[in-house]
Design a protein around this motif. Structure first.
Motif, PDB file in Angstrom:
ATOM      1  N   GLY A  78       0.699  -1.216   0.086  1.00 28.88           N
ATOM      2  CA  GLY A  78       0.062   0.023   0.027  1.00 28.88           C
ATOM      3  C   GLY A  78       0.972   1.137  -0.010  1.00 28.88           C
ATOM      4  N   LYS A  79       0.611   2.132  -0.805  1.00 28.93           N
ATOM      5  CA  LYS A  79       1.176   3.523  -1.046  1.00 28.93           C
ATOM      6  C   LYS A  79       1.559   3.919   0.279  1.00 28.93           C
ATOM      7  CE  LYS A  79       1.256   7.971  -3.470  1.00 28.93           C
ATOM      8  NZ  LYS A  79       0.498   8.631  -4.194  1.00 28.93           N
ATOM      9  N   GLU A  80       0.663   3.920   1.357  1.00 23.72           N
ATOM     10  CA  GLU A  80       0.938   4.619   2.403  1.00 23.72           C
ATOM     11  C   GLU A  80       1.665   4.111   3.338  1.00 23.72           C
ATOM     12  OE1 GLU A  80      -2.130   1.702   3.348  1.00 23.72           O
ATOM     13  OE2 GLU A  80      -1.773   2.943   1.558  1.00 23.72           O
TER      14      GLU A  80
ATOM     15  N   LYS B 136      -3.372   0.088  -9.187  1.00 25.34           N
ATOM     16  CA  LYS B 136      -4.641   0.061  -8.422  1.00 25.34           C
ATOM     17  C   LYS B 136      -4.644  -1.408  -7.723  1.00 25.34           C
ATOM     18  CE  LYS B 136      -7.485   3.206 -11.256  1.00 25.34           C
ATOM     19  NZ  LYS B 136      -8.706   3.668 -10.724  1.00 25.34           N
TER      20      LYS B 136
ATOM     21  N   HIS C  11      -6.342  -1.879  -0.610  1.00 25.68           N
ATOM     22  CA  HIS C  11      -5.290  -0.777   0.371  1.00 25.68           C
ATOM     23  C   HIS C  11      -6.108   0.679   0.300  1.00 25.68           C
ATOM     24  CE1 HIS C  11      -1.829  -3.079   1.284  1.00 25.68           C
ATOM     25  NE2 HIS C  11      -2.011  -3.646   0.139  1.00 25.68           N
ATOM     26  N   ALA C  12      -5.669   1.235   1.402  1.00 28.42           N
ATOM     27  CA  ALA C  12      -6.200   2.757   1.565  1.00 28.42           C
ATOM     28  C   ALA C  12      -5.655   3.391   0.325  1.00 28.42           C
ATOM     29  CB  ALA C  12      -5.567   3.563   2.827  1.00 28.42           C
ATOM     30  N   GLU C  13      -6.431   4.357  -0.106  1.00 26.39           N
ATOM     31  CA  GLU C  13      -6.146   5.129  -1.351  1.00 26.39           C
ATOM     32  C   GLU C  13      -6.389   4.243  -2.626  1.00 26.39           C
ATOM     33  OE1 GLU C  13      -2.926   7.786  -1.604  1.00 26.39           O
ATOM     34  OE2 GLU C  13      -2.874   7.865   0.751  1.00 26.39           O
ATOM     35  N   GLU C  14      -6.788   2.964  -2.532  1.00 29.45           N
ATOM     36  CA  GLU C  14      -6.586   2.003  -3.429  1.00 29.45           C
ATOM     37  C   GLU C  14      -5.527   2.001  -4.600  1.00 29.45           C
ATOM     38  OE1 GLU C  14     -10.502   1.984  -5.518  1.00 29.45           O
ATOM     39  OE2 GLU C  14     -11.643   1.142  -3.832  1.00 29.45           O
ATOM     40  N   LYS C  15      -4.304   2.209  -3.834  1.00 25.59           N
ATOM     41  CA  LYS C  15      -3.094   2.181  -4.587  1.00 25.59           C
ATOM     42  C   LYS C  15      -1.716   1.356  -3.962  1.00 25.59           C
ATOM     43  CE  LYS C  15      -4.045   6.500  -6.816  1.00 25.59           C
ATOM     44  NZ  LYS C  15      -3.819   7.987  -6.789  1.00 25.59           N
TER      45      LYS C  15
ATOM     46  N   GLU D 101       2.722   3.385  -9.557  1.00 26.22           N
ATOM     47  CA  GLU D 101       1.668   3.029  -8.670  1.00 26.22           C
ATOM     48  C   GLU D 101       0.554   2.147  -9.559  1.00 26.22           C
ATOM     49  OE1 GLU D 101      -0.575   6.617  -7.547  1.00 26.22           O
ATOM     50  OE2 GLU D 101       0.959   7.409  -6.247  1.00 26.22           O
TER      51      GLU D 101
END
Length: 144
Positions: free
Chosen positions: A6-8, A55, A59-63, A53
Motif C-alpha cells: 500500500g502506498k501509505e 490500483k 489498500h487505502a487510497e486503492e493504490k 503506482e
C-alpha cells in the motif's frame, strides 16, 4: 525481491510480517508479483521504494507501489554460551513455561521458524538478569 505494498505503507526501512493474502488477491492479475515470493510469518524490511503506482482495492487510497524487500534482521535472546558473532545456528523455540514474561517477544521472535539457519550478526551486549527461568541470556541480532 520485488513485491507490492500500500502506498501509505511504502517507506524505506519499514519492517512488516507477511500475514498471508486477502481473499481478493486470488483473482488479481498482480498476485504473483505482489505476494508470490513472500512467505507467511516471515519478517521483511523495505530496502527501496519504486516510483510507479498500481490500483489495488484492498489498500487505502486503492493504490500500491512496487518495493524491494529483504528478510529482516531479528532481535532475539539466546543462551549466552552460544553467542559468538558470525557463528550460525538453527533456531529452536525455547522451552519456557512463563506465559507473561516481559522477554517473551525476544525469546519467541516474530519472523523465525524452528530449524531456520541464521547467523549471529551482532552481539547487542545486553543481558537481562531477571529471566524467570533462571537462564543466562544475551540479546543478539540474527540474520538469514
Amino acid at each position: 525481491m520485488i513485491t507490492l505494498i500500500g502506498k501509505e505503507l511504502a517507506k524505506k526501512g519499514t519492517s512488516f510480517i507477511f500475514q498471508g493474502p486477502a481473499d481478493e488477491c486470488e483473482t488479481c492479475r498482480f498476485e504473483t508479483t505482489c505476494i508470490g515470493s513472500l512467505k507467511v510469518g516471515r519478517k521483511y524490511t523495505i530496502t527501496e521504494v519504486k516510483d510507479s503506482e498500481l490500483k489495488c482495492p484492498i489498500h487505502a487510497e486503492e493504490k500500491v507501489v512496487p518495493i524491494e524487500v529483504e528478510l529482516a534482521d531479528i532481535e532475539m535472546l539466546l543462551d549466552s554460551k552460544k553467542v559468538f558473532e558470525g557463528s550460525y545456528f538453527n533456531y529452536e523455540k525455547p522451552i519456557c513455561t512463563i506465559k507473561d514474561c516481559k522477554y517473551h517477544h525476544l525469546c519467541f521472535p516474530d519472523g523465525l521458524i524452528s530449524e531456520d539457519k541464521v547467523s549471529i550478526a551482532k552481539d547487542l551486549r545486553e543481558s537481562p538478569d531477571d529471566c524467570q527461568m533462571g537462564l543466562s541470556l544475551k540479546k543478539i541480532l540474527a540474520r538469514f
